[in-house]
Design a protein around this motif. Structure first.
Motif, mmCIF file in Angstrom:
data_model
loop_
_atom_site.group_PDB
_atom_site.id
_atom_site.type_symbol
_atom_site.label_atom_id
_atom_site.label_comp_id
_atom_site.label_asym_id
_atom_site.label_seq_id
_atom_site.Cartn_x
_atom_site.Cartn_y
_atom_site.Cartn_z
ATOM 1 N N PHE B 52 0.748 -1.106 -0.069
ATOM 2 C CA PHE B 52 -0.342 -0.041 0.079
ATOM 3 C C PHE B 52 0.844 1.197 -0.214
ATOM 4 O O PHE B 52 2.120 1.164 0.396
ATOM 5 C CB PHE B 52 -0.873 0.002 1.407
ATOM 6 N N MET B 86 -1.391 3.290 13.094
ATOM 7 C CA MET B 86 -0.309 2.184 12.707
ATOM 8 C C MET B 86 -0.911 0.991 11.980
ATOM 9 O O MET B 86 -1.716 0.605 13.362
ATOM 10 C CB MET B 86 0.805 2.086 13.535
ATOM 11 N N GLY B 87 -0.793 0.306 11.092
ATOM 12 C CA GLY B 87 -1.438 -1.123 10.955
ATOM 13 C C GLY B 87 -2.748 -1.194 10.759
ATOM 14 O O GLY B 87 -3.164 -2.227 10.846
ATOM 15 N N GLU B 88 -3.503 0.097 10.429
ATOM 16 C CA GLU B 88 -4.770 0.210 10.254
ATOM 17 C C GLU B 88 -5.390 0.744 8.706
ATOM 18 O O GLU B 88 -4.415 1.632 8.319
ATOM 19 C CB GLU B 88 -5.644 0.876 11.260
ATOM 20 N N VAL B 89 -6.425 0.539 8.454
ATOM 21 C CA VAL B 89 -6.860 1.063 7.221
ATOM 22 C C VAL B 89 -7.411 2.469 7.655
ATOM 23 O O VAL B 89 -8.290 2.529 8.489
ATOM 24 C CB VAL B 89 -7.821 0.361 6.387
ATOM 25 N N PRO B 103 1.597 8.609 10.820
ATOM 26 C CA PRO B 103 2.913 8.220 11.320
ATOM 27 C C PRO B 103 3.811 7.571 10.108
ATOM 28 O O PRO B 103 3.213 6.971 9.117
ATOM 29 C CB PRO B 103 2.706 7.085 12.490
ATOM 30 N N GLY B 105 5.372 4.849 8.355
ATOM 31 C CA GLY B 105 4.821 3.473 7.944
ATOM 32 C C GLY B 105 3.463 3.476 7.889
ATOM 33 O O GLY B 105 2.817 2.427 7.474
ATOM 34 N N MET B 107 -0.409 3.940 6.315
ATOM 35 C CA MET B 107 -0.975 3.921 5.116
ATOM 36 C C MET B 107 -1.360 5.412 4.801
ATOM 37 O O MET B 107 -2.241 5.941 5.418
ATOM 38 C CB MET B 107 -2.084 2.760 5.059
#
Lengths: 410, 410
Positions: B52, B86-89, B103, B105, B107
């Protein structure tokens, strides 16, 4: 929280040399299992190598004086008095005007001081025609010429390469006292990080590849890496896992979570492990600024940036130095780098060290470094590279054709 | 017996490339056990890396166009519409005039095309003051920008370094098909040779150290060495032991007896192992002239000189090339050597390649190669050396200050 000033690369190296202790743990290893280990005590020669005066060629042992003046046009003549057999003590002597056949590696007979190569003489029915003169000592290795009894053959802190093993074996030394192999623990942190074995990623997730790349580099330096897994962005969990791993190893390595909160408590976790704690917090370097270096009760702790490419470059630059220092290796300024000419102008900010990935090409008997295009976060730029060029902090970039130091990655 | 013409170093390399086959034996290895192995098939990317559009900094996802003209003196203004975790859509979009915190990294939200670093803007109660303009794509790694789905990531014959393992892991590849590790057999011959474990030598005896040094070098090239022991100068015994070892391995290495008789039957033994047999018998090189190279029914056979120092240099020069070719590695002209300036004039015979042991010293941003004094038979000259300088066969020596290629020994 303590305030940290960003360090230059030069300051960081000086601090590493000052802060990192060498391990004191030694073990005795058989020579065939000691490659790449570091000697923990000097080795003194207990005998001469070779143990006897030895010929380095197939030829005739002679007194050099007897050959003076011999030439192709004016050969000299010597009486062949016998032959030396390999691995045996000669039963003949060389008197004035005499010669004795000796094979390569054979022992010189008493009375002789040099050997004439068979190519330079001719045995005609017991009369040796000599077509050259030899000097005293020519084609001979004297007893103790390679290694002399009582001398220090290898110093403490020397890394055992193939040739060091060979020199030890030539003395009949079968075991050596070396520093024990260093064990480093590695931990990844971040909510977005998942094991690299994860087949299908959810959106936003990233596979943990630093564990593999860091272990790969470390293994090249004879360091074992224990993989401690992935911790979530949670202070309690992070702190506990870091402590557990720290207890089992000689050095702790972690690559930081990239969220703002995670960055903060990475430092806290490291500070909590022991004294004196963090000595570098931020290096004026591109890529890799958010690097943390610490010593906790005698064990180094390395906080790497989360980006795989940055983490590899930082670990190669500073991790190698830290682990070698910890391993007890006597560090000498031997080619960790080569020099190459740069193919392009590269600007750089003074006060910051830049590391540029490059590909090497040989042109006209010199190495040229071609910068690899691509953002610094891309792992493929490292795959394509043969090394990294350093533009040191006092420079404002480099000009095309200038010599630059290249740190090789193999 | 067949007549052999002494080859130059250049001819020898060309013959090695022509005669030595690559192994066909492959195996599947887990990534964490594949360091330094050679890929036996190309690897194609099954997905994009990253998967992504990702921010490379902590900042605000924006439409670049909305920031045009922003500066310290004339800031622009955007409405902060939310935050990406972080780590979420992201559950927010970036519309015209809007900004969303993201942040490192994280998406990128739909609608944004770039990220403004937090250092260059300020969130004043939901109104983002922008002090710089950003370009489309700035501080963003696009989906597939590192590795694109369907592209060949790594070719067959590539050696897996830490960064190649990292690139594979980033794709979720956990196993790779590589060429099996090469197994080489080593045999010493000579009546005077005794195991290095022998405590007290009889006069004339020499400890076998080539077994250790050759295995040490080979292990650096990811090759395993099986030690076949020492054979006496006896054709039958030599021939039988050589045959037994040859049957078990992918490549046979022996270091020759130094007596005239032994030299003769080393060639005979090698010729008896299989077709086509010896292709190099004598190389115009110092040290190491009496080198024999052969292929017997698809397996390379290497006959090294008996002298430990010569054996190491010859094995480093030609053995490495042979074993890498056999290992299936795609050979590229990457720095096996560096360039240094020589500190002394060194004469050399044209038509012969000379290899001089040297110590490296850095002066004025360049490497200088200082020749090590000492006869070529001395193992200590290798212990003291950082590498060997090549004076190629077309040269009549080198002059002080001239650039020379140095093959590093680490």
């Amino acid at each position: 929280m303590q305030f940290f000033k960003v360090k230059t690369v030069e300051e960081t190296f000086a601090l590493i040399d000052e802060m990192i202790p060498a391990t004191q743990q030694t073990e005795v290893r058989e020579l065939s299992e000691a490659l790449h280990y570091i000697l923990a005590e000097p080795v003194t020669a207990k005998e001469n190598v070779p143990g006897f005066d030895r010929s380095t060629v197939d030829g005739y042992a002679v007194r050099a004086k007897d050959t003076y003046g011999s030439s192709e046009s004016m050969p000299g003549f010597l009486n062949v008095a016998g032959e030396v057999k390999m691995g045996e003590v000669p039963d003949v002597k060389v008197g004035r005007g005499q010669a004795v056949y000796v094979p390569t590696g054979g022992m010189l007979p008493v009375g002789s001081d040099s050997v004439m190569m068979i190519e330079h003489c001719e045995d005609v029915e017991g009369l040796l025609n000599t077509y050259k003169q030899v000097a005293p000592g020519e084609n001979v290795i004297r007893a103790g010429e390679d290694i002399r009894e009582g001398e220090i053959l290898l110093e403490k802190g020397v890394k055992l390469r193939a040739q060091e093993l060979g020199a030890l074996a030539s003395l009949g030394i079968t075991h050596v006292t070396v520093f024990r192999k260093i064990k480093a623990g590695y931990l990844s942190s971040g909510d977005e990080i998942v094991p690299y074995q994860t087949e299908n990623l959810s959106v936003g997730q990233i596979r943990d590849i630093n564990g593999l790349t860091i272990a790969g580099l470390a293994s090249d330096w004879n360091v074992e890496v224990v993989y401690g897994g992935i911790v979530r962005d949670d202070y309690e969990e992070f702190s506990q896992k870091a402590r557990e791993l720290y207890e089992q190893v000689d050095c702790l390595i972690m690559s930081g979570g990239s969220s703002v909160g995670a960055k903060d408590y990475t430092t806290e976790v490291i500070q909590s492990l022991g004294e004196p704690g963090v000595f570098v917090h931020g290096i004026s370097i591109k890529p890799g600024k958010p690097t943390i270096l610490a010593v906790a009760d005698g064990k180094p702790v390395i906080g790497l940036p989360g980006h795989p490419a940055s983490a590899m470059i930082i670990f190669k630059l500073f991790g190698e130095r830290i682990l070698k220092k910890l391993s007890g290796e006597h560090l000498v300024s031997k080619p960790g780098h080569i020099f190459a000419k740069i193919t392009k102008n590269i600007p750089s900010s003074p006060g910051r060290s830049d590391y540029i990935r490059i590909r090497l090409e040989e042109k006209d008997g010199e190495w040229w470094a071609e910068p690899i295009i691509g953002k610094s976060g891309l792992i493929t730029t490292l795959v394509k590279s043969d090394g990294i060029v350093e533009i040191s902090s006092e420079k404002e970039g480099v000009s095309q054709g200038e010599y630059v130091p290249v740190i090789l990655s193999r």
